[in-house]
Structure formats: structure tokens, C-alpha cells
Design a protein around this motif. Structure first.
Motif, PDB file in Angstrom:
ATOM      1  N   ALA A   1      46.591  -4.297 -11.746  1.00  0.00           N
ATOM      2  CA  ALA A   1      45.501  -3.592 -12.416  1.00  0.00           C
ATOM      3  C   ALA A   1      44.137  -4.031 -11.894  1.00  0.00           C
ATOM      4  O   ALA A   1      43.271  -3.198 -11.599  1.00  0.00           O
ATOM      5  N   LEU A   2      43.941  -5.327 -11.780  1.00  0.00           N
ATOM      6  CA  LEU A   2      42.653  -5.855 -11.325  1.00  0.00           C
ATOM      7  C   LEU A   2      42.326  -5.364  -9.920  1.00  0.00           C
ATOM      8  O   LEU A   2      41.221  -4.867  -9.645  1.00  0.00           O
ATOM      9  N   ARG A   3      43.283  -5.467  -9.023  1.00  0.00           N
ATOM     10  CA  ARG A   3      43.046  -5.088  -7.635  1.00  0.00           C
ATOM     11  C   ARG A   3      43.000  -3.576  -7.465  1.00  0.00           C
ATOM     12  O   ARG A   3      42.309  -3.063  -6.578  1.00  0.00           O
ATOM     13  N   LEU A   4      43.717  -2.854  -8.303  1.00  0.00           N
ATOM     14  CA  LEU A   4      43.660  -1.397  -8.271  1.00  0.00           C
ATOM     15  C   LEU A   4      42.255  -0.905  -8.607  1.00  0.00           C
ATOM     16  O   LEU A   4      41.716  -0.004  -7.941  1.00  0.00           O
ATOM     17  N   LEU A   5      41.655  -1.496  -9.622  1.00  0.00           N
ATOM     18  CA  LEU A   5      40.312  -1.080 -10.010  1.00  0.00           C
ATOM     19  C   LEU A   5      39.281  -1.498  -8.968  1.00  0.00           C
ATOM     20  O   LEU A   5      38.292  -0.791  -8.753  1.00  0.00           O
ATOM     21  N   ARG A   6      39.498  -2.614  -8.303  1.00  0.00           N
ATOM     22  CA  ARG A   6      38.603  -2.969  -7.201  1.00  0.00           C
ATOM     23  C   ARG A   6      38.688  -1.927  -6.088  1.00  0.00           C
ATOM     24  O   ARG A   6      37.685  -1.545  -5.487  1.00  0.00           O
ATOM     25  N   ALA A   7      39.917  -1.470  -5.803  1.00  0.00           N
ATOM     26  CA  ALA A   7      40.101  -0.453  -4.764  1.00  0.00           C
ATOM     27  C   ALA A   7      39.436   0.860  -5.155  1.00  0.00           C
ATOM     28  O   ALA A   7      38.976   1.619  -4.286  1.00  0.00           O
ATOM     29  N   ALA A   8      39.373   1.136  -6.454  1.00  0.00           N
ATOM     30  CA  ALA A   8      38.756   2.378  -6.929  1.00  0.00           C
ATOM     31  C   ALA A   8      37.245   2.349  -6.813  1.00  0.00           C
ATOM     32  O   ALA A   8      36.599   3.395  -6.805  1.00  0.00           O
ATOM     33  N   GLY A   9      36.657   1.155  -6.739  1.00  0.00           N
ATOM     34  CA  GLY A   9      35.206   1.045  -6.641  1.00  0.00           C
ATOM     35  C   GLY A   9      34.554   1.097  -8.018  1.00  0.00           C
ATOM     36  O   GLY A   9      35.232   1.033  -9.049  1.00  0.00           O
ATOM     37  N   PRO A  10      33.226   1.235  -8.061  1.00  0.00           N
ATOM     38  CA  PRO A  10      32.524   1.261  -9.354  1.00  0.00           C
ATOM     39  C   PRO A  10      33.044   2.395 -10.237  1.00  0.00           C
ATOM     40  O   PRO A  10      33.172   3.531  -9.784  1.00  0.00           O
ATOM     41  N   VAL A  11      33.363   2.083 -11.486  1.00  0.00           N
ATOM     42  CA  VAL A  11      33.901   3.096 -12.396  1.00  0.00           C
ATOM     43  C   VAL A  11      32.958   3.407 -13.548  1.00  0.00           C
ATOM     44  O   VAL A  11      33.271   4.248 -14.387  1.00  0.00           O
ATOM     45  N   LEU A  12      31.799   2.775 -13.605  1.00  0.00           N
ATOM     46  CA  LEU A  12      30.842   3.017 -14.680  1.00  0.00           C
ATOM     47  C   LEU A  12      30.446   4.498 -14.697  1.00  0.00           C
ATOM     48  O   LEU A  12      29.954   5.041 -13.706  1.00  0.00           O
ATOM     49  N   GLY A  13      30.713   5.158 -15.821  1.00  0.00           N
ATOM     50  CA  GLY A  13      30.363   6.558 -15.971  1.00  0.00           C
ATOM     51  C   GLY A  13      31.281   7.520 -15.249  1.00  0.00           C
ATOM     52  O   GLY A  13      31.035   8.733 -15.257  1.00  0.00           O
ATOM     53  N   ARG A  14      32.367   7.024 -14.656  1.00  0.00           N
ATOM     54  CA  ARG A  14      33.285   7.885 -13.912  1.00  0.00           C
ATOM     55  C   ARG A  14      34.436   8.327 -14.815  1.00  0.00           C
ATOM     56  O   ARG A  14      34.885   7.579 -15.688  1.00  0.00           O
ATOM     57  N   ARG A  15      34.911   9.538 -14.573  1.00  0.00           N
ATOM     58  CA  ARG A  15      36.081  10.044 -15.299  1.00  0.00           C
ATOM     59  C   ARG A  15      37.333   9.629 -14.535  1.00  0.00           C
ATOM     60  O   ARG A  15      37.489   9.949 -13.360  1.00  0.00           O
ATOM     61  N   VAL A  16      38.215   8.896 -15.223  1.00  0.00           N
ATOM     62  CA  VAL A  16      39.405   8.319 -14.587  1.00  0.00           C
ATOM     63  C   VAL A  16      40.647   8.855 -15.272  1.00  0.00           C
ATOM     64  O   VAL A  16      40.759   8.816 -16.503  1.00  0.00           O
ATOM     65  N   LEU A  17      41.590   9.360 -14.465  1.00  0.00           N
ATOM     66  CA  LEU A  17      42.888   9.798 -14.972  1.00  0.00           C
ATOM     67  C   LEU A  17      43.943   8.786 -14.563  1.00  0.00           C
ATOM     68  O   LEU A  17      44.057   8.437 -13.385  1.00  0.00           O
ATOM     69  N   LEU A  18      44.717   8.304 -15.533  1.00  0.00           N
ATOM     70  CA  LEU A  18      45.755   7.305 -15.291  1.00  0.00           C
ATOM     71  C   LEU A  18      47.090   7.858 -15.732  1.00  0.00           C
ATOM     72  O   LEU A  18      47.297   8.144 -16.920  1.00  0.00           O
ATOM     73  N   THR A  19      48.027   8.028 -14.785  1.00  0.00           N
ATOM     74  CA  THR A  19      49.368   8.480 -15.145  1.00  0.00           C
ATOM     75  C   THR A  19      50.277   7.274 -15.364  1.00  0.00           C
ATOM     76  O   THR A  19      49.978   6.169 -14.929  1.00  0.00           O
TER      77      THR A  19
END
Length: 306
Positions: free
Chosen positions: A121-139
């Protein structure tokens, strides 16, 4: 010492046996295991075990022999570790680069629930980059990784839509910060700036269709165990010029030990809550594995050694 060995039998995937105690390399400590967790991906590998390999990657316990090269924690330190195998045993050799010390406020059960799922989870979110204010879909959000991703992403300012078929699990994801919980991918309308996809099969194409133009889809699993098929022309229906990235949790710029320490720190501060659906004596490991494989456990399953 006693340890679990794979059988290749889906009905009884492991049996306990006497094996030699591990001999640590100079950069490894010997840990007396107090608790270990099992992961759904490990249940798949047990269907075709590699001869000579012993399973087990998530452990917590006590250092009973420090590393000979002088690195890592001293003797009798309480630690969480992520060896590449051999963790479902009374003792495990763990590289000092894959260890973090546990404070008194984080017990062995919670510690053992952190490594593989938390690191992913930690490294996945790092790969996604900044997520502040972003719409994220998680399956596939109701597993161990999904709970960690939801809480970490929501805390970082993302608007998370979590997909899970189970209403009870969905309620827990909402408690952890999911802005929306849907029980079928068709109910997630998007578009989403970031899609984190772990199901595979038809879900990958369905998730891609909900991605915004120039968005990012990170493919980090195939829990449905079905191959995915994509059509090049589908990109023109919305996710034009989107990026699809394959993700593997071990491909990182930081050491496992560094990121484990981050997870431990967040847990100790009450900012990360390991979702543990079952705690049982390690005699029940085989049952836990089959129940996890068949999705009868929410979040993590942790086995304890008396």
C-alpha cells in the motif's frame, strides 16, 4: 524447531514438521517468532510449491541472535520483519535491511499484520504520486492491501472510491476514509484521476473505462486469477493518452526496513489501523490459509505462537 511445510494439497496446504533451525548470514538476525500473518497471494503459490522452499514473509517477534556484522537491532529487541521465506516457524532468519523495531505500544499481532500488505500500500501510493484532491478508484478494496491503501490515501487528501462486494467490509472502508463505497464496478462512474486495479480479468478494462484523460492506472494484482484483454481503441472513449503501469512492491528506492519503520510509526501514532479479521493459534494455519483463499476473512489473518 517446528515449521510449516507446503503439501501441494489445496485442502490442507501446509503441515507442521521438525526442521533444522536456520543459520543466519552475517547480515541477518535470528528472530523467535511470536506471530506471523498470511497473505492471499501466498495461498496461490502453495498450490505449486517449489521444492525446498518454506513459506512465510510476515513475522514479528524477539531478536535472540543479533547480526554478526553489527548491523540491525541488538539482542532481545522486539521487531517486525519481512524475510523472503521461512517465516511460518518458531525461528526465522531475517535480513537487517528488512526489519523494524516495535515500540511497546504495537504488539506482535498488529506488527505481524504490517509487512507485505502495508509495504504494498505504501509503495503503491508513492508510485501513484501526489493524491491530494485527486479522485482515486480502488478495486478489490476489502483485502489487507485495500484497507491500508484506503486509510493512507484518504489521510493524504484523496477522494477514494472503494469497490467491494461485501456491505460489512464496505462500511469499514468508509470508516477508514473512503468517500464512496460501491459493490460493483459498474456503480463507479468516474472519471478518476488514478485507478488502482488488483482484480484483473474483465475488471481491468472496466476500470480503464472510468479513467480520466491522461490519467494513471496502476495494475498491482490479479486476484480474480483471470487474464485481462484490452482494446487499443477503447482509450479514445475517455482515457485518451492514459498511462498503464505494472507494479511490484519490491521494486522500490527505499529499503524494506525503512518503510516498515514508517508503517510502525504511523500505527503507534494511531494514524494507521491494521485490519485484522482473524487471530488464531498457529495450529490453525492451514484453516486460515483456505479461508483467506476463499475470501472468508476480512483484511489480515494473524497466527500466534505460544
Amino acid at each position: 524447531m517446528r515449521a510449516f511445510l507446503p503439501t501441494g494439497d489445496p485442502a490442507q496446504p501446509v503441515v507442521i514438521a521438525e526442521v533444522p533451525e536456520p543459520t543466519p548470514r552475517p547480515d541477518e538476525v535470528l528472530v523467535r517468532v511470536e506471530a506471523f500473518s498470511v497473505n492471499r497471494g501466498e495461498t496461490f503459490k502453495l498450490e505449486a510449491p517449489v521444492r525446498g522452499e518454506r513459506p512465510g514473509k510476515d513475522v514479528a517477534g524477539l531478536v535472540v541472535q543479533p547480526a554478526a556484522d553489527g548491523t540491525g537491532p541488538a539482542g532481545f529487541a522486539r521487531v517486525v520483519g519481512h524475510p523472503m521465506g521461512g517465516g511460518w516457524a518458531e525461528f526465522a532468519a531475517v535480513p537487517t535491511s528488512a526489519l523494524a523495531v516495535l515500540p511497546d505500544s504495537v504488539g506482535a499481532v498488529r506488527g505481524a499484520a504490517l509487512p507485505l500488505a502495508g509495504l504494498t500500500a505504501l509503495r503503491l501510493l508513492r508510485a501513484a504520486g501526489p493524491v491530494l484532491g485527486r479522485r482515486v478508484l480502488l478495486t478489490g478494496a476489502s483485502g489487507g492491501v485495500g484497507h491500508y491503501v484506503t486509510e493512507l490515501a484518504a489521510a493524504a487528501g484523496a477522494e477514494v472510491t472503494a469497490v467491494t462486494r461485501d456491505a460489512e467490509r464496505g462500511a469499514r472502508l468508509a470508516e477508514l476514509g473512503a468517500a464512496r463505497v460501491v459493490h460493483d464496478l459498474s456503480d463507479a462512474h468516474g472519471p478518476y484521476d488514478i485507478v488502482l486495479e488488483s482484480t484483473g480479468g474483465e475488471a481491468l478494462a472496466g476500470a480503464l473505462a472510468r479513467l480520466a484523460r491522461r490519467g494513471l492506472l496502476i495494475w498491482f494484482g490479479q486476484a480474480g486469477r483471470r487474464a485481462a484483454t484490452l482494446d487499443f481503441f477503447d482509450f479514445f472513449n475517455g482515457p485518451e493518452s492514459a498511462v498503464i503501469r505494472h507494479f511490484h512492491y519490491l521494486d522500490a528506492d527505499t529499503t524494506i526496513g525503512h518503510d516498515l519503520a514508517t508503517l510502525v510509526h504511523l500505527t503507534a501514532q494511531g494514524r494507521l489501523h491494521p485490519e485484522i479479521g482473524r487471530v488464531a493459534d498457529w495450529a490453525h494455519t492451514a484453516t486460515a490459509l483456505t479461508d483467506l483463499r476463499d475470501r472468508r476473512i476480512r483484511g489480515k489473518a494473524v497466527l500466534t505462537l505460544s
